[in-house]
Design a protein around this motif. Structure first.
Motif, PDB file in Angstrom:
ATOM      1  N   GLU A 199      10.271  12.761  -0.709  1.00 15.96           N
ATOM      2  CA  GLU A 199       9.082  13.437  -0.159  1.00 15.96           C
ATOM      3  C   GLU A 199       8.500  12.585   0.952  1.00 15.96           C
ATOM      4  N   ARG A 200       7.832  13.218   1.904  1.00  8.97           N
ATOM      5  CA  ARG A 200       7.092  12.420   2.893  1.00  8.97           C
ATOM      6  C   ARG A 200       5.828  13.153   3.297  1.00  8.97           C
ATOM      7  N   VAL A 201       5.244  13.876   2.332  1.00 10.69           N
ATOM      8  CA  VAL A 201       4.070  14.697   2.655  1.00 10.69           C
ATOM      9  C   VAL A 201       2.842  13.809   2.774  1.00 10.69           C
ATOM     10  N   MET A 202       1.935  14.193   3.650  1.00 16.43           N
ATOM     11  CA  MET A 202       0.698  13.443   3.847  1.00 16.43           C
ATOM     12  C   MET A 202      -0.362  13.997   2.905  1.00 16.43           C
ATOM     13  N   ALA A 205      16.233   5.999   3.008  1.00 17.06           N
ATOM     14  CA  ALA A 205      15.452   6.542   4.139  1.00 17.06           C
ATOM     15  C   ALA A 205      13.969   6.544   3.798  1.00 17.06           C
ATOM     16  N   LYS A 206      13.640   6.949   2.596  1.00 15.69           N
ATOM     17  CA  LYS A 206      12.228   6.999   2.181  1.00 15.69           C
ATOM     18  C   LYS A 206      11.631   5.596   2.211  1.00 15.69           C
ATOM     19  N   LEU A 207      12.361   4.642   1.680  1.00 16.88           N
ATOM     20  CA  LEU A 207      11.861   3.266   1.612  1.00 16.88           C
ATOM     21  C   LEU A 207      11.729   2.691   3.025  1.00 16.88           C
ATOM     22  N   GLU A 229      11.148   4.437   5.815  1.00 16.15           N
ATOM     23  CA  GLU A 229      10.014   5.097   6.486  1.00 16.15           C
ATOM     24  C   GLU A 229       8.709   4.354   6.172  1.00 16.15           C
ATOM     25  N   ASN A 230       8.488   4.128   4.872  1.00 13.86           N
ATOM     26  CA  ASN A 230       7.213   3.517   4.483  1.00 13.86           C
ATOM     27  C   ASN A 230       7.173   2.021   4.779  1.00 13.86           C
ATOM     28  N   SER A 231       8.341   1.371   4.746  1.00 12.63           N
ATOM     29  CA  SER A 231       8.369  -0.057   5.112  1.00 12.63           C
ATOM     30  C   SER A 231       8.109  -0.222   6.604  1.00 12.63           C
ATOM     31  N   PHE A 232       8.638   0.716   7.377  1.00 12.23           N
ATOM     32  CA  PHE A 232       8.376   0.704   8.827  1.00 12.23           C
ATOM     33  C   PHE A 232       6.869   0.715   9.071  1.00 12.23           C
ATOM     34  N   ARG A 233       6.172   1.590   8.341  1.00 12.96           N
ATOM     35  CA  ARG A 233       4.715   1.700   8.538  1.00 12.96           C
ATOM     36  C   ARG A 233       4.030   0.412   8.082  1.00 12.96           C
ATOM     37  N   ASP A 234       4.458  -0.122   6.947  1.00 13.90           N
ATOM     38  CA  ASP A 234       3.812  -1.333   6.416  1.00 13.90           C
ATOM     39  C   ASP A 234       3.988  -2.508   7.378  1.00 13.90           C
ATOM     40  N   LEU A 282      -0.644  -0.270  15.764  1.00 10.86           N
ATOM     41  CA  LEU A 282      -1.489   0.440  14.800  1.00 10.86           C
ATOM     42  C   LEU A 282      -2.830  -0.286  14.642  1.00 10.86           C
ATOM     43  N   GLN A 283      -3.629   0.159  13.654  1.00 13.19           N
ATOM     44  CA  GLN A 283      -4.989  -0.349  13.511  1.00 13.19           C
ATOM     45  C   GLN A 283      -5.111  -1.385  12.393  1.00 13.19           C
ATOM     46  N   PRO A 284      -5.719  -2.542  12.689  1.00  7.25           N
ATOM     47  CA  PRO A 284      -6.016  -3.492  11.597  1.00  7.25           C
ATOM     48  C   PRO A 284      -6.943  -2.827  10.580  1.00  7.25           C
ATOM     49  N   VAL A 344      -3.888  -2.817   2.853  1.00  8.25           N
ATOM     50  CA  VAL A 344      -3.115  -1.563   2.775  1.00  8.25           C
ATOM     51  C   VAL A 344      -3.210  -1.022   1.359  1.00  8.25           C
ATOM     52  N   GLY A 345      -3.720   0.204   1.246  1.00  7.70           N
ATOM     53  CA  GLY A 345      -3.922   0.794  -0.087  1.00  7.70           C
ATOM     54  C   GLY A 345      -3.006   1.969  -0.333  1.00  7.70           C
ATOM     55  N   GLY A 346      -3.301   2.673  -1.418  1.00 12.55           N
ATOM     56  CA  GLY A 346      -2.492   3.833  -1.796  1.00 12.55           C
ATOM     57  C   GLY A 346      -1.278   3.367  -2.587  1.00 12.55           C
ATOM     58  N   SER A 383     -12.802   4.316  -0.554  1.00 11.88           N
ATOM     59  CA  SER A 383     -11.474   4.937  -0.763  1.00 11.88           C
ATOM     60  C   SER A 383     -10.406   4.156  -0.004  1.00 11.88           C
ATOM     61  N   PHE A 384      -9.114   4.475  -0.306  1.00 10.10           N
ATOM     62  CA  PHE A 384      -8.033   3.644   0.269  1.00 10.10           C
ATOM     63  C   PHE A 384      -7.749   3.977   1.710  1.00 10.10           C
ATOM     64  N   LYS A 385      -8.247   5.162   2.157  1.00  9.67           N
ATOM     65  CA  LYS A 385      -8.151   5.447   3.596  1.00  9.67           C
ATOM     66  C   LYS A 385      -9.193   6.492   3.934  1.00  9.67           C
ATOM     67  N   THR A 439     -14.347  -3.815   9.605  1.00  9.86           N
ATOM     68  CA  THR A 439     -12.921  -4.093   9.344  1.00  9.86           C
ATOM     69  C   THR A 439     -12.011  -3.036   9.965  1.00  9.86           C
ATOM     70  N   ARG A 440     -12.629  -2.015  10.630  1.00 10.71           N
ATOM     71  CA  ARG A 440     -11.789  -0.925  11.138  1.00 10.71           C
ATOM     72  C   ARG A 440     -12.011  -0.634  12.612  1.00 10.71           C
ATOM     73  N   GLY A 441     -12.869  -1.458  13.269  1.00 12.46           N
ATOM     74  CA  GLY A 441     -13.125  -1.161  14.682  1.00 12.46           C
ATOM     75  C   GLY A 441     -13.884   0.123  14.850  1.00 12.46           C
TER      76      GLY A 441
HETATM   77  N1  SAJ Z   1      -3.556   1.771   7.373  1.00 12.59           N
HETATM   78  C1  SAJ Z   1      -4.048   0.745   8.185  1.00 12.59           C
HETATM   79  N2  SAJ Z   1      -3.821   0.813   9.537  1.00 12.59           N
HETATM   80  C2  SAJ Z   1      -3.128   1.852  10.098  1.00 12.59           C
HETATM   81  C3  SAJ Z   1      -2.622   2.879   9.252  1.00 12.59           C
HETATM   82  C4  SAJ Z   1      -2.850   2.823   7.888  1.00 12.59           C
HETATM   83  O1  SAJ Z   1      -4.696  -0.202   7.722  1.00 12.59           O
HETATM   84  O2  SAJ Z   1      -2.973   1.869  11.320  1.00 12.59           O
HETATM   85  C5  SAJ Z   1      -3.779   1.694   5.919  1.00 12.59           C
HETATM   86  C6  SAJ Z   1      -4.624   2.852   5.411  1.00 12.59           C
HETATM   87  O3  SAJ Z   1      -5.999   2.544   5.514  1.00 12.59           O
HETATM   88  C7  SAJ Z   1      -4.169   2.944   3.962  1.00 12.59           C
HETATM   89  C8  SAJ Z   1      -2.696   2.524   4.019  1.00 12.59           C
HETATM   90  O4  SAJ Z   1      -2.529   1.817   5.248  1.00 12.59           O
HETATM   91  O5  SAJ Z   1      -4.879   2.016   3.169  1.00 12.59           O
HETATM   92  C9  SAJ Z   1      -1.714   3.698   3.962  1.00 12.59           C
HETATM   93  O6  SAJ Z   1      -2.180   4.633   4.865  1.00 12.59           O
HETATM   94  P1  SAJ Z   1      -1.248   5.862   5.388  1.00 12.59           P
HETATM   95  O7  SAJ Z   1      -1.965   6.458   6.539  1.00 12.59           O
HETATM   96  O8  SAJ Z   1       0.132   5.407   5.584  1.00 12.59           O
HETATM   97  O9  SAJ Z   1      -1.350   6.946   4.225  1.00 12.59           O
HETATM   98  P2  SAJ Z   1      -0.495   7.361   2.938  1.00 12.59           P
HETATM   99  O10 SAJ Z   1      -0.087   6.190   2.157  1.00 12.59           O
HETATM  100  O11 SAJ Z   1      -1.321   8.401   2.292  1.00 12.59           O
HETATM  101  O12 SAJ Z   1       0.817   8.149   3.534  1.00 12.59           O
HETATM  102  C10 SAJ Z   1       2.027   7.505   3.769  1.00 12.59           C
HETATM  103  C11 SAJ Z   1       2.750   8.312   4.853  1.00 12.59           C
HETATM  104  N3  SAJ Z   1       3.970   7.619   5.236  1.00 12.59           N
HETATM  105  C12 SAJ Z   1       4.137   7.301   6.543  1.00 12.59           C
HETATM  106  O13 SAJ Z   1       3.265   7.502   7.383  1.00 12.59           O
HETATM  107  C13 SAJ Z   1       5.450   6.670   6.886  1.00 12.59           C
HETATM  108  C14 SAJ Z   1       3.120   9.672   4.288  1.00 12.59           C
HETATM  109  O14 SAJ Z   1       3.862  10.418   5.244  1.00 12.59           O
HETATM  110  C15 SAJ Z   1       3.969   9.487   3.054  1.00 12.59           C
HETATM  111  O15 SAJ Z   1       4.383  10.734   2.523  1.00 12.59           O
HETATM  112  C16 SAJ Z   1       3.138   8.744   2.015  1.00 12.59           C
HETATM  113  O16 SAJ Z   1       2.807   7.446   2.558  1.00 12.59           O
HETATM  114  C17 SAJ Z   1       3.985   8.661   0.778  1.00 12.59           C
HETATM  115  O17 SAJ Z   1       3.728   9.537  -0.117  1.00 12.59           O
HETATM  116  O18 SAJ Z   1       4.957   7.916   0.754  1.00 12.59           O
END
Ligand code: SAJ
Length: 420
Positions: free
Chosen positions: A157-160, A209-211, A213-218, A254-256, A260-262, A319-321, A406-408
């Motif tokens: 899944e990759r739903v937001m 692929a799923k791992l 995608e999310n590692s790329f974002r992290d 991306l934004q500081p 990172v939550g969720g 909240s986490f975001k 903490t978020r600008g």
């Molecule tokens: N965050 C930052 N700076 C940014 C972006 C996010 O500090 O520039 C923080 C957010 O505040 C939050 C955390 O990172 O605490 C995660 O935020 P997120 O926007 O990635 O939101 P999630 O975790 O709800 O959604 C992500 C998405 N994955 C990607 O963008 C690659 C979503 O598409 C996935 O489906 C979801 O993880 C998941 O279920 O895996």
């Protein structure tokens, strides 16, 4: 076509109701009796726009019914949790429990699809569990086994959160079978309700692929967080820095944030670190950088608070975001809880998306308050979540306050304590 969905959480329930709306006969299974009763009444236990309407319509159509036991079906979708506690092994007990639950109901020709985010190799392991339990079935491609054949695939899944129902239909989907025939059968199933592209591969690549995608974002969030630490050290406004650098046609920093939550971005990279500890160095370091931020914010706030006599600190956002009500694994909530333990002042919490503070914060003496009142009372204003609801706050109220952002969020306002 009959579908049995195991696990009615924020993926399973939207998937089950969408399939019912699309005309499938759906049987949902969950271990939580309350969840089952709620859904059978057409109610939901998840905050997700329009999901309650979908579930009510699906249940009333008679095409969605849920219980604690699976039923025979053509397709079984496993959407159960795969928790991962840092520095421990991935917990596949829910996957195993779900596989064993469906075992008695499997018939030749069935498709079993694992949608849970899983360590690479889980789909193959789950297939072994199935084969051990049902020696009368086969996953062999040999012709004489065709009459005993079942098919197994992974579809991540990759739903937001907040747009789940739309993304379930529109997102491109990766489908990875344990063999070609499994891939093709699973693809034929998803084509019936997915308008996005259907991308075929094998099970391990789909899991990976799923791992990835999310590692790329992290990793990219960690890069932004590291810039915020460097800029604090050098006395540069990191928000201005990133805004300027992103004018480069091929740069998108991306934004500081305060961490990172969720339960996705902060978790999925650990599956890769666990699978390839020697190779996943950048991915591991990114986790360390991101998990360093909450403590860093607490330290900076404590430093400022100690210079004042019994300060009042207004914490904006738990909240986490932004714009959601989910406090699970929220760095903001963790920071407020940590600050309350330091007893450096009175803590006011502003969280427009909840009515009642979590027990832990109540016991710590934190008070939930409207933003205007909290900011007026505060000496220090700590912005932790960039909720849209905070935009209208009168910036003049902030003039004589110490603002730690903490978020600008207030970055366009002068006199804002940069970074953090
Ligand atoms: N965050 C930052 N700076 C940014 C972006 C996010 O500090 O520039 C923080 C957010 O505040 C939050 C955390 O990172 O605490 C995660 O935020 P997120 O926007 O990635 O939101 P999630 O975790 O709800 O959604 C992500 C998405 N994955 C990607 O963008 C690659 C979503 O598409 C996935 O489906 C979801 O993880 C998941 O279920 O895996």
């Amino acid at each position: 076509n009959k579908v049995c969905v195991i696990g009615l959480g924020y993926i399973g329930l939207p998937t089950a109701s969408l399939l019912a709306i699309k005309g499938f006969d759906v049987h949902g299974v969950d271990v939580n009796r309350q969840t089952i009763d709620l859904i059978n009444q057409g109610e939901v236990h998840i905050v997700e726009p329009d999901l309650d309407i979908m579930v009510k319509a699906a249940v009333q159509s008679g095409r969605l019914h849920v219980s604690e036991e699976p039923e025979e079906a053509d397709v079984f979708i496993l959407a159960v949790p795969t928790p991962f506690q840092e520095n421990q092994k991935p917990d596949l007990s829910y996957v195993k429990q779900a596989v064993l639950a469906v075992v008695p109901y499997l018939r030749p020709g069935n498709i079993v699809i694992l949608e849970s985010t899983s360590p690479v190799g889980t789909t193959e392991t789950a297939t072994e569990w199935l084969m051990e339990a049902r020696t009368d079935l086969s996953v062999s491609g040999l012709v004489h086994q065709a009459s005993r054949r079942i098919y197994v695939a992974h579809c991540p899944e990759r739903v937001m959160p907040g747009q789940i129902l739309r993304e379930l239909v529109e997102n491109d989907r990766i489908i990875g079978g344990i063999d070609l025939e499994s891939t093709q059968r699973a693809v034929a199933f998803y084509r019936q309700f997915v308008s996005g592209k259907i991308l075929e591969t094998n099970a391990k690549t789909a899991e990976m692929a799923k791992l990835a995608e999310n590692s790329f974002r992290d990793v990219n969030i960690a890069f932004a967080n590291e810039l915020s630490l460097i800029c604090d050290h050098l006395g540069i406004n990191v928000w201005e820095l990133i805004r300027l650098a992103n004018h480069h046609p091929r740069v998108n920093i991306l934004q500081p944030g305060p961490g990172v939550g969720g339960h996705c971005i902060a978790v999925d990279p650990w599956f890769l670190v666990d699978a390839a500890p020697e190779q996943a160095k950048l991915i591991h370091t990114a986790r360390v950088v991101n998990d360093f931020k909450p403590g860093y914010v607490v330290e900076k706030v404590a430093e400022r608070a100690k210079r004042l006599k019994s300060p009042i600190i207004a914490c904006l956002g738990l909240s986490f975001k932004a714009n959601i009500d989910d406090l699970r694994e929220s760095p903001a909530a963790a920071i407020v809880e940590h600050l309350s333990k330091l007893e450096i002042g009175t803590l006011l919490a502003v969280e427009p998306h909840i009515r009642v503070l979590p027990e832990s914060l109540q016991q710590a003496g934190v008070q939930l308050m409207e933003i205007e009142e909290a900011v007026r009372k505060a000496d220090i204003v700590l912005l932790l979540v960039n909720h849209d609801a905070f935009y209208p706050i009168d910036r003049n109220l902030l003039q004589e306050k110490i603002v730690m952002d903490t978020r600008g969020f207030f970055s366009e306002s002068p006199r804002v304590q940069v970074g953090v």
